[in-house]
Design a protein around this motif. Structure first.
Motif, PDB file in Angstrom:
ATOM      1  N   GLY A 131       0.808  -1.215   0.000  1.00  0.00           N
ATOM      2  CA  GLY A 131       0.000   0.000   0.000  1.00  0.00           C
ATOM      3  C   GLY A 131       0.838   1.261   0.000  1.00  0.00           C
ATOM      4  O   GLY A 131       0.523   2.222   0.700  1.00  0.00           O
ATOM      5  N   VAL A 132       1.920   1.243  -0.765  1.00  0.00           N
ATOM      6  CA  VAL A 132       2.821   2.404  -0.882  1.00  0.00           C
ATOM      7  C   VAL A 132       3.144   2.594  -2.355  1.00  0.00           C
ATOM      8  O   VAL A 132       3.678   1.683  -2.990  1.00  0.00           O
ATOM      9  N   GLN A 133       2.820   3.754  -2.902  1.00  0.00           N
ATOM     10  CA  GLN A 133       3.042   3.974  -4.325  1.00  0.00           C
ATOM     11  C   GLN A 133       4.513   3.783  -4.686  1.00  0.00           C
ATOM     12  O   GLN A 133       5.410   4.237  -3.984  1.00  0.00           O
ATOM     13  N   ALA A 134       4.735   3.122  -5.839  1.00  0.00           N
ATOM     14  CA  ALA A 134       6.091   2.767  -6.255  1.00  0.00           C
ATOM     15  C   ALA A 134       6.983   3.985  -6.442  1.00  0.00           C
ATOM     16  O   ALA A 134       8.193   3.923  -6.196  1.00  0.00           O
ATOM     17  N   ARG A 135       6.418   5.109  -6.865  1.00  0.00           N
ATOM     18  CA  ARG A 135       7.243   6.288  -7.118  1.00  0.00           C
ATOM     19  C   ARG A 135       7.914   6.796  -5.839  1.00  0.00           C
ATOM     20  O   ARG A 135       9.009   7.353  -5.890  1.00  0.00           O
ATOM     21  N   PHE A 136       7.290   6.585  -4.682  1.00  0.00           N
ATOM     22  CA  PHE A 136       7.901   6.995  -3.419  1.00  0.00           C
ATOM     23  C   PHE A 136       9.022   6.034  -3.020  1.00  0.00           C
ATOM     24  O   PHE A 136      10.018   6.448  -2.421  1.00  0.00           O
ATOM     25  N   ILE A 137       8.841   4.749  -3.337  1.00  0.00           N
ATOM     26  CA  ILE A 137       9.907   3.779  -3.078  1.00  0.00           C
ATOM     27  C   ILE A 137      11.146   4.158  -3.878  1.00  0.00           C
ATOM     28  O   ILE A 137      12.267   4.197  -3.356  1.00  0.00           O
ATOM     29  N   VAL A 138      10.945   4.475  -5.162  1.00  0.00           N
ATOM     30  CA  VAL A 138      12.071   4.849  -6.026  1.00  0.00           C
ATOM     31  C   VAL A 138      12.693   6.160  -5.563  1.00  0.00           C
ATOM     32  O   VAL A 138      13.928   6.310  -5.568  1.00  0.00           O
ATOM     33  N   ALA A 139      11.864   7.124  -5.145  1.00  0.00           N
ATOM     34  CA  ALA A 139      12.391   8.416  -4.689  1.00  0.00           C
ATOM     35  C   ALA A 139      13.284   8.243  -3.466  1.00  0.00           C
ATOM     36  O   ALA A 139      14.383   8.817  -3.387  1.00  0.00           O
ATOM     37  N   LEU A 140      12.861   7.448  -2.498  1.00  0.00           N
ATOM     38  CA  LEU A 140      13.682   7.222  -1.306  1.00  0.00           C
ATOM     39  C   LEU A 140      14.945   6.445  -1.655  1.00  0.00           C
ATOM     40  O   LEU A 140      16.026   6.741  -1.135  1.00  0.00           O
ATOM     41  N   TRP A 141      14.821   5.483  -2.520  1.00  0.00           N
ATOM     42  CA  TRP A 141      15.990   4.719  -2.993  1.00  0.00           C
ATOM     43  C   TRP A 141      17.011   5.660  -3.631  1.00  0.00           C
ATOM     44  O   TRP A 141      18.211   5.580  -3.354  1.00  0.00           O
ATOM     45  N   GLY A 142      16.528   6.572  -4.454  1.00  0.00           N
ATOM     46  CA  GLY A 142      17.431   7.494  -5.130  1.00  0.00           C
ATOM     47  C   GLY A 142      18.081   8.498  -4.210  1.00  0.00           C
ATOM     48  O   GLY A 142      19.278   8.807  -4.330  1.00  0.00           O
ATOM     49  N   LEU A 143      17.321   9.020  -3.259  1.00  0.00           N
ATOM     50  CA  LEU A 143      17.848  10.060  -2.379  1.00  0.00           C
ATOM     51  C   LEU A 143      18.729   9.499  -1.269  1.00  0.00           C
ATOM     52  O   LEU A 143      19.661  10.162  -0.816  1.00  0.00           O
ATOM     53  N   GLU A 144      18.460   8.284  -0.832  1.00  0.00           N
ATOM     54  CA  GLU A 144      19.252   7.719   0.259  1.00  0.00           C
ATOM     55  C   GLU A 144      20.594   7.159  -0.211  1.00  0.00           C
ATOM     56  O   GLU A 144      21.604   7.323   0.463  1.00  0.00           O
ATOM     57  N   SER A 145      20.602   6.485  -1.363  1.00  0.00           N
ATOM     58  CA  SER A 145      21.844   5.808  -1.763  1.00  0.00           C
ATOM     59  C   SER A 145      22.170   5.964  -3.240  1.00  0.00           C
ATOM     60  O   SER A 145      22.985   5.206  -3.764  1.00  0.00           O
ATOM     61  N   ASN A 146      21.558   6.963  -3.888  1.00  0.00           N
ATOM     62  CA  ASN A 146      21.753   7.133  -5.332  1.00  0.00           C
ATOM     63  C   ASN A 146      21.467   5.821  -6.054  1.00  0.00           C
ATOM     64  O   ASN A 146      22.261   5.319  -6.830  1.00  0.00           O
ATOM     65  N   PHE A 147      20.297   5.241  -5.715  1.00  0.00           N
ATOM     66  CA  PHE A 147      19.828   4.001  -6.336  1.00  0.00           C
ATOM     67  C   PHE A 147      20.785   2.838  -6.067  1.00  0.00           C
ATOM     68  O   PHE A 147      21.028   1.992  -6.915  1.00  0.00           O
ATOM     69  N   GLY A 148      21.323   2.813  -4.851  1.00  0.00           N
ATOM     70  CA  GLY A 148      22.188   1.716  -4.419  1.00  0.00           C
ATOM     71  C   GLY A 148      23.656   1.902  -4.697  1.00  0.00           C
ATOM     72  O   GLY A 148      24.473   1.087  -4.258  1.00  0.00           O
ATOM     73  N   LYS A 149      24.033   2.976  -5.381  1.00  0.00           N
ATOM     74  CA  LYS A 149      25.440   3.170  -5.752  1.00  0.00           C
ATOM     75  C   LYS A 149      26.304   3.675  -4.610  1.00  0.00           C
ATOM     76  O   LYS A 149      27.505   3.386  -4.552  1.00  0.00           O
ATOM     77  N   ILE A 150      25.738   4.462  -3.707  1.00  0.00           N
ATOM     78  CA  ILE A 150      26.519   5.060  -2.618  1.00  0.00           C
ATOM     79  C   ILE A 150      25.972   4.552  -1.286  1.00  0.00           C
ATOM     80  O   ILE A 150      24.979   5.067  -0.768  1.00  0.00           O
ATOM     81  N   GLN A 151      26.618   3.535  -0.743  1.00  0.00           N
ATOM     82  CA  GLN A 151      26.146   2.925   0.501  1.00  0.00           C
ATOM     83  C   GLN A 151      27.097   3.153   1.670  1.00  0.00           C
ATOM     84  O   GLN A 151      26.744   2.889   2.817  1.00  0.00           O
ATOM     85  N   GLY A 152      28.289   3.656   1.394  1.00  0.00           N
ATOM     86  CA  GLY A 152      29.273   3.870   2.453  1.00  0.00           C
ATOM     87  C   GLY A 152      30.220   2.690   2.574  1.00  0.00           C
ATOM     88  O   GLY A 152      29.810   1.537   2.419  1.00  0.00           O
ATOM     89  N   GLY A 153      31.472   2.994   2.879  1.00  0.00           N
ATOM     90  CA  GLY A 153      32.486   1.951   2.982  1.00  0.00           C
ATOM     91  C   GLY A 153      33.068   1.773   4.367  1.00  0.00           C
ATOM     92  O   GLY A 153      34.106   1.139   4.532  1.00  0.00           O
ATOM     93  N   HIS A 154      32.404   2.330   5.374  1.00  0.00           N
ATOM     94  CA  HIS A 154      32.900   2.214   6.748  1.00  0.00           C
ATOM     95  C   HIS A 154      32.420   0.916   7.405  1.00  0.00           C
ATOM     96  O   HIS A 154      31.288   0.487   7.180  1.00  0.00           O
ATOM     97  N   SER A 155      33.259   0.328   8.216  1.00  0.00           N
ATOM     98  CA  SER A 155      32.833  -0.787   9.047  1.00  0.00           C
ATOM     99  C   SER A 155      31.732  -0.299   9.987  1.00  0.00           C
ATOM    100  O   SER A 155      31.939   0.654  10.755  1.00  0.00           O
ATOM    101  N   VAL A 156      30.559  -0.936   9.925  1.00  0.00           N
ATOM    102  CA  VAL A 156      29.449  -0.508  10.780  1.00  0.00           C
ATOM    103  C   VAL A 156      29.819  -0.649  12.251  1.00  0.00           C
ATOM    104  O   VAL A 156      29.558   0.253  13.063  1.00  0.00           O
ATOM    105  N   ILE A 157      30.444  -1.758  12.610  1.00  0.00           N
ATOM    106  CA  ILE A 157      30.826  -1.972  14.006  1.00  0.00           C
ATOM    107  C   ILE A 157      31.819  -0.917  14.468  1.00  0.00           C
ATOM    108  O   ILE A 157      31.663  -0.307  15.536  1.00  0.00           O
TER     109      ILE A 157
END
Length: 341
Positions: A111-137
């Protein structure tokens, strides 16, 4: 008993914020020893802890990044073109089409329009390209050691250990931003544990490399935050001259509870906003639909104004920033949708 008391004393001392210059590698090493003991007491596997904390190196750059986040004065007029440039709009549309079948299946299920899923994907990680390279721990241990928000980052650390212990990702691939945000969704570990989804049923909630899991996790987050797919997010509006600003939600560092209280005070039906002289940007009447909205002012009375619907609250639950929530809505609009006219 003496060892237990020593650990308690050590933890108490190290949890007291110190001036950055006073903190040394030796202090950090002692802090890690105390953290490991605390984690063992919580029931985490000893082998897992030995492996995880072996990666917990003191990261001065992480503390520096946390203390020196840029405070550039922005307005939406300068922010939106940078956050949502034309190339990102074009890429969002392209990737929507490429993943349309799974996106719309997930959109229907959650129940969530697909365009909002894509918008958050794009703004948070540039569509998965920029996720960060730091050790989370390493990042979370360093930020907890810094002491200013120790409780918060220790809770994130325990959540991160839960993720590893559950086998959703291996330690060598457990990477994220300097603040510990992870994957294509940039979830913090506690958000991962609350909202991440194993959509392809392979036994792992993989927001790092599996797009289906990332899409469903975004949708699940918004659904749990109260999303209504019968609504859009909001619209930019014009105010009449002399409008009373008391009914406008303004920027500030209010807690979520306070912010929701302010929202409730501002919220009115579109018919009420129409009666108060609020109009679409082209000067025409607001939609004649039974919808309530709050009036949001991201900048000042000379800046943009928005009538924000309930879904805006869900975006603010994700990130309590008017600029962020508005940029998600703005990108989703540029992707395209059947609007309320």
């Amino acid at each position: 008993m003496i060892k237990k008391l020593a650990i308690i004393l050590l933890t108490t001392i190290l949890s007291t914020p110190l001036i950055a210059a006073q903190k040394t590698q030796a202090d950090f090493d002692l802090y890690v020893v105390a953290l490991k003991q605390e984690a063992l007491a919580k029931g985490y596997d000893k082998t897992l802890l030995e492996q995880a904390f072996a990666t917990a190196k003191f990261k001065e750059k992480v503390i520096s990044a946390d203390k020196n986040q840029p405070e550039v004065k922005e307005t939406l007029e300068t922010y939106l073109p940078k956050r949502v440039p034309q190339w990102k709009i074009d890429r969002a549309r392209k990737l929507y089409k490429e993943n349309q079948q799974v996106l719309e299946k997930i959109a229907d299920e959650y129940g969530v329009q697909a365009r909002f899923i894509v918008a958050l994907w794009g703004l948070e990680s540039n569509f998965g390209k920029i996720q960060g390279g730091h050790s989370v721990i390493a990042s979370l241990v360093t930020l907890a050691f810094d002491g200013r928000r120790e409780t918060m980052y220790k809770n994130q650390l325990w959540a991160a250990l839960d993720i590893l212990q559950s086998g959703h990702i291996t330690l060598d691939k457990f990477k994220g931003s300097w603040a510990g945000a992870m994957g294509q969704t940039q979830f913090m570990p506690t958000s991962f544990n609350a909202y991440a989804v194993d959509y392809n049923n392979d036994g792992r909630k993989d927001i790092w490399t599996t797009k289906e899991d990332a899409f469903a996790s975004i949708a699940n987050y918004l659904k749990q935050a109260g999303w209504n797919d019968n609504l859009t997010w909001g619209r930019q509006v014009k105010l009449p001259d002399g409008f009373d600003s008391q009914s406008i939600l303004q920027r500030g560092t209010k807690t979520r509870k306070q912010w929701l209280e302010y929202w409730a005070k501002s919220e009115r039906s579109l018919a009420d906003w129409q009666a108060l002289g609020v109009r679409k940007m082209d000067g025409t009447d607001l939609p004649n639909v039974d919808v309530t909205a709050a009036l949001v002012m991201p900048d000042d009375m000379g800046g943009r104004m928005y009538l924000a619907y309930d879904n805006y609250k869900a975006l603010m639950h994700w990130n309590r920033s008017y600029y962020f929530a508005t940029s998600v809505g703005y990108l989703s609009d540029r992707i395209g949708y059947p609007a309320i006219n």
